[in-house]
Design an enzyme around this catalytic site. Structure first.
Site, mmCIF file in Angstrom:
data_model
loop_
_atom_site.group_PDB
_atom_site.id
_atom_site.type_symbol
_atom_site.label_atom_id
_atom_site.label_comp_id
_atom_site.label_asym_id
_atom_site.label_seq_id
_atom_site.Cartn_x
_atom_site.Cartn_y
_atom_site.Cartn_z
ATOM 1 N N GLY A 181 144.292 17.974 72.118
ATOM 2 C CA GLY A 181 144.063 17.070 73.259
ATOM 3 C C GLY A 181 143.711 15.697 72.714
ATOM 4 O O GLY A 181 142.862 14.995 73.251
ATOM 5 N N ASP A 204 149.021 17.240 72.349
ATOM 6 C CA ASP A 204 148.645 16.826 73.703
ATOM 7 C C ASP A 204 149.776 17.200 74.651
ATOM 8 O O ASP A 204 150.784 17.784 74.226
ATOM 9 C CB ASP A 204 148.322 15.312 73.776
ATOM 10 C CG ASP A 204 147.281 15.007 74.860
ATOM 11 O OD1 ASP A 204 147.611 15.180 76.048
ATOM 12 O OD2 ASP A 204 146.159 14.614 74.520
ATOM 13 N N ASP A 233 151.003 23.048 75.174
ATOM 14 C CA ASP A 233 149.871 23.477 76.011
ATOM 15 C C ASP A 233 148.866 24.185 75.105
ATOM 16 O O ASP A 233 149.150 25.258 74.572
ATOM 17 C CB ASP A 233 150.394 24.425 77.102
ATOM 18 C CG ASP A 233 149.277 24.911 78.018
ATOM 19 O OD1 ASP A 233 148.088 24.614 77.727
ATOM 20 O OD2 ASP A 233 149.591 25.601 78.999
ATOM 21 N N MET A 234 147.704 23.564 74.940
ATOM 22 C CA MET A 234 146.697 24.095 74.008
ATOM 23 C C MET A 234 146.200 25.481 74.412
ATOM 24 O O MET A 234 145.657 26.203 73.592
ATOM 25 C CB MET A 234 145.527 23.114 73.895
ATOM 26 C CG MET A 234 144.781 22.851 75.172
ATOM 27 S SD MET A 234 143.741 21.383 75.022
ATOM 28 C CE MET A 234 143.052 21.284 76.673
ATOM 29 N N LYS A 247 137.804 16.238 70.870
ATOM 30 C CA LYS A 247 136.842 15.270 71.412
ATOM 31 C C LYS A 247 137.029 15.165 72.933
ATOM 32 O O LYS A 247 138.123 14.878 73.406
ATOM 33 C CB LYS A 247 137.027 13.887 70.764
ATOM 34 C CG LYS A 247 135.930 12.927 71.215
ATOM 35 C CD LYS A 247 135.957 11.634 70.464
ATOM 36 C CE LYS A 247 136.679 10.545 71.198
ATOM 37 N NZ LYS A 247 136.264 10.335 72.585
ATOM 38 N N HIS A 251 134.490 19.880 77.578
ATOM 39 C CA HIS A 251 133.780 19.584 78.836
ATOM 40 C C HIS A 251 134.720 19.510 80.048
ATOM 41 O O HIS A 251 134.264 19.498 81.182
ATOM 42 C CB HIS A 251 132.924 18.308 78.711
ATOM 43 C CG HIS A 251 133.665 17.013 78.807
ATOM 44 N ND1 HIS A 251 133.027 15.814 79.076
ATOM 45 C CD2 HIS A 251 134.984 16.711 78.679
ATOM 46 C CE1 HIS A 251 133.919 14.841 79.107
ATOM 47 N NE2 HIS A 251 135.111 15.350 78.869
HETATM 48 C C1 LIG Z 1 139.347 13.624 78.192
HETATM 49 S S1 LIG Z 1 140.880 13.392 77.377
HETATM 50 C C2 LIG Z 1 140.359 13.262 75.691
HETATM 51 C C3 LIG Z 1 141.348 12.523 74.822
HETATM 52 C C4 LIG Z 1 140.875 12.311 73.379
HETATM 53 N N1 LIG Z 1 140.555 13.544 72.710
HETATM 54 C C5 LIG Z 1 139.685 11.374 73.368
HETATM 55 O O1 LIG Z 1 138.542 11.837 73.359
HETATM 56 O O2 LIG Z 1 139.881 10.148 73.395
HETATM 57 C C6 LIG Z 1 141.597 15.003 77.483
HETATM 58 C C7 LIG Z 1 142.960 15.116 76.830
HETATM 59 O O3 LIG Z 1 143.414 16.486 76.968
HETATM 60 C C8 LIG Z 1 144.805 16.447 77.216
HETATM 61 N N2 LIG Z 1 145.201 17.730 77.817
HETATM 62 C C9 LIG Z 1 144.927 18.163 79.072
HETATM 63 N N3 LIG Z 1 145.429 19.390 79.252
HETATM 64 C C10 LIG Z 1 146.050 19.751 78.092
HETATM 65 C C11 LIG Z 1 146.747 20.922 77.664
HETATM 66 N N4 LIG Z 1 146.900 21.966 78.478
HETATM 67 N N5 LIG Z 1 147.239 20.939 76.401
HETATM 68 C C12 LIG Z 1 147.092 19.867 75.578
HETATM 69 N N6 LIG Z 1 146.408 18.741 75.926
HETATM 70 C C13 LIG Z 1 145.897 18.689 77.169
HETATM 71 C C14 LIG Z 1 144.971 15.229 78.107
HETATM 72 O O4 LIG Z 1 146.294 14.757 78.154
HETATM 73 C C15 LIG Z 1 144.016 14.240 77.452
HETATM 74 O O5 LIG Z 1 144.644 13.475 76.458
#
Ligand SMILES: C[S@@+](CC[C@H](N)C(=O)[O-])C[C@H]1O[C@@H](n2cnc3c(N)ncnc32)[C@H](O)[C@@H]1O
Length: 345
Positions: A181, A204, A233-234, A247, A251
Site C-alpha cells: 500500500g 498498491d 490486491d494485498m 505505513k 489503521h
Molecule cells: C492511507 S494510504 C497510505 C499510503 C502510503 N503508505 C503512505 O503512508 O503515504 C493507503 C494506501 O493503500 C492502498 N490500498 C488500498 N487498498 C489496497 C489493496 N487492496 N491492495 C493494495 N493497496 C491498497 C491505497 O491505494 C493507498 O495508497
C-alpha cells in the site's frame, strides 16, 4: 489571533468552531490564494480576483481572507491587503512541508464523508458509501483526480514519519523491502537511496500504479532501476521480500482484514525477515493524553472499517498472524505515528 478562551462556554465554542476554521482554510487553499500571495506579495481581494487569477467573488473572498488573517494564516493591513505568513507558506504547492493537497481534500470529499459521523456512531458503520455512493477506495478508482490528490496528500504529510523510519530502522542487511500500500513509493524510494544494495517493491492498487510512476519519473535512474511498482490486491497476495513495511495501512482495516494481510506477509517473508508498521499506537484506556491519533481514529471510523489501536491491540494482531512485536518507537510526526516492528514468533 482568537482571544484565549477562559470560560467553559468559550473553550467549547472554540472547539466546535474548529470545523468552520478548517473549512475556511481549505477553501482559500483550493482557490490557490496562498500560492498567489507568495508569488505576488500582499494584495486586496479585488486585485487577487482581477489580476491574479483567483476565481472568486471579491466581497466573499475578502471575508474569508479576513477570517483567515484572524487565526494567523495571512497578514491584513489597513488598506485591505492580505499578505503571506509562515502558516500560509505551508499551504503553498512548492513548500517542502506542503499541506496543500491534504488541506484541500479535508474541505472537499473528506468533509462530505464527515457529515455522516453521527450516523456512523449510531449504526457502527462507516459512511463513505452513504455520502459518496460507493466505498472510498472505489470512489478513488472511479475518480483518478481524487486518487492522485489523495496520493499526493499522503506523500506530503509523510516527511516526518519517513525521516524517523530512515533514522530508527536498520536496513543494512536487507536486500528486498516491500512497501505494501506504498502509494507513490516515497518510503521505498528514500530507503533504496540510503541503502545502495537494497531493492524495493511498491504494491498498491492497479489504478494507482501509472499515477505513482508519473510522480517518480524525475528520480535518478539508479533509484528507479531498484524500485518495482506492482499493481495488485494485498489481501490476495504480497510479493516475496525480507522486510514488509506498511505505513498507514493497518489503521484502514478491521481486525480480520489486518490479520489476513499480516499472514500474507508472514507466508511470503524470506530469511530472517521483519514486518514494520508505521501507524498510531494509542495510549491505554484511562490515559486522556492529547494525541492527534484519537481524532484520526474517528476519521477511520467514518471513512472505512478501520481504527487506531492500543499496544495491547497491536500485540493481538501481530500474535494472531504469527509475529511478535520487538519494538515500538514514536516518530514525533503530526499524526501521533509510531514504528511498530515485529519478527516471526
Ligand atoms: C492511507 S494510504 C497510505 C499510503 C502510503 N503508505 C503512505 O503512508 O503515504 C493507503 C494506501 O493503500 C492502498 N490500498 C488500498 N487498498 C489496497 C489493496 N487492496 N491492495 C493494495 N493497496 C491498497 C491505497 O491505494 C493507498 O495508497
Amino acid at each position: 489571533m482568537q482571544k484565549e478562551a477562559t470560560s467553559p462556554q468559550e473553550i467549547v465554542m472554540q472547539m466546535v468552531m474548529g470545523a468552520w476554521v478548517s473549512q475556511t482554510i481549505s477553501t482559500v487553499t483550493r482557490l490557490n490564494v496562498p500560492d498567489a500571495l507568495k508569488l505576488h506579495g500582499p494584495q486586496t481581494a479585488i486585485a487577487l480576483t482581477q489580476r491574479y487569477g483567483i476565481n472568486a467573488d471579491p466581497e466573499f473572498l475578502q471575508r474569508v481572507l479576513r477570517a483567515c488573517a484572524s487565526v494567523g494564516i495571512f497578514t491584513e493591513d489597513a488598506d485591505g491587503k492580505f499578505g503571506p505568513t509562515v502558516l500560509s507558506d505551508v499551504l503553498t504547492s512548492d513548500s517542502t512541508v506542503s499541506l496543500k493537497k491534504l488541506t484541500e481534500i479535508f474541505g472537499g470529499t473528506w468533509w462530505r464523508i464527515w457529515t455522516g459521523l453521527f450516523d456512523a456512531v449510531r449504526t457502527g458503520q462507516p459512511q463513505a458509501k452513504a455520502q459518496l455512493g460507493m466505498e472510498y477506495w472505489d470512489y478513488c478508482k472511479a475518480n483518478p483526480q481524487e486518487m492522485e490528490d489523495f496520493g499526493e496528500a499522503m506523500k506530503s504529510n509523510s516527511l516526518s514519519s519517513l525521516k524517523a523510519v530512515l533514522e530508527q530502522c536498520d536496513f543494512s542487511d536487507v536486500s528486498q523491502v516491500a512497501d505494501i500500500g506504498g502509494g507513490f513509493g516515497h518510503l521505498a524510494i528514500e530507503l533504496v537511496k540510503k541503502y545502495d544494495r537494497l531493492n524495493g517493491i511498491v504494491l498498491d492498487m492497479p489504478e494507482l500504479i501509472p499515477i505513482a510512476q508519473k510522480h517518480v519519473a524525475n528520480e535518478d535512474s539508479d533509484t528507479i532501476s531498484r524500485i518495482k511498482f506492482i499493481g495488485g490486491d494485498m489481501f490476495e497476495d504480497v510479493p516475496p521480500a525480507n522486510v514488509y513495511i506498511m505505513k498507514h495501512i493497518i489503521h484502514d482495516w478491521d481486525d480480520t482484514s489486518c490479520i489476513k494481510l499480516l499472514k500474507n506477509c508472514h507466508a511470503r517473508m524470506e530469511g530472517n525477515g521483519r514486518v514494520i508498521c508505521v501507524d498510531a499506537v494509542l495510549p491505554p484506556v484511562g490515559n486522556t493524553g492529547s494525541t492527534p491519533a484519537k481524532f484520526l481514529d474517528i476519521d477511520m471510523m467514518v471513512f472505512i472499517p478501520g481504527k487506531e489501536r492500543t499496544e495491547e491491540q497491536w500485540n493481538a494482531l501481530y500474535n494472531a498472524a504469527g509475529f511478535k512485536i520487538v519494538s515500538i518507537k514514536p516518530t514525533h510526526d503530526n499524526l501521533g505515528t509510531s514504528i511498530v516492528e515485529g519478527i516471526k514468533s
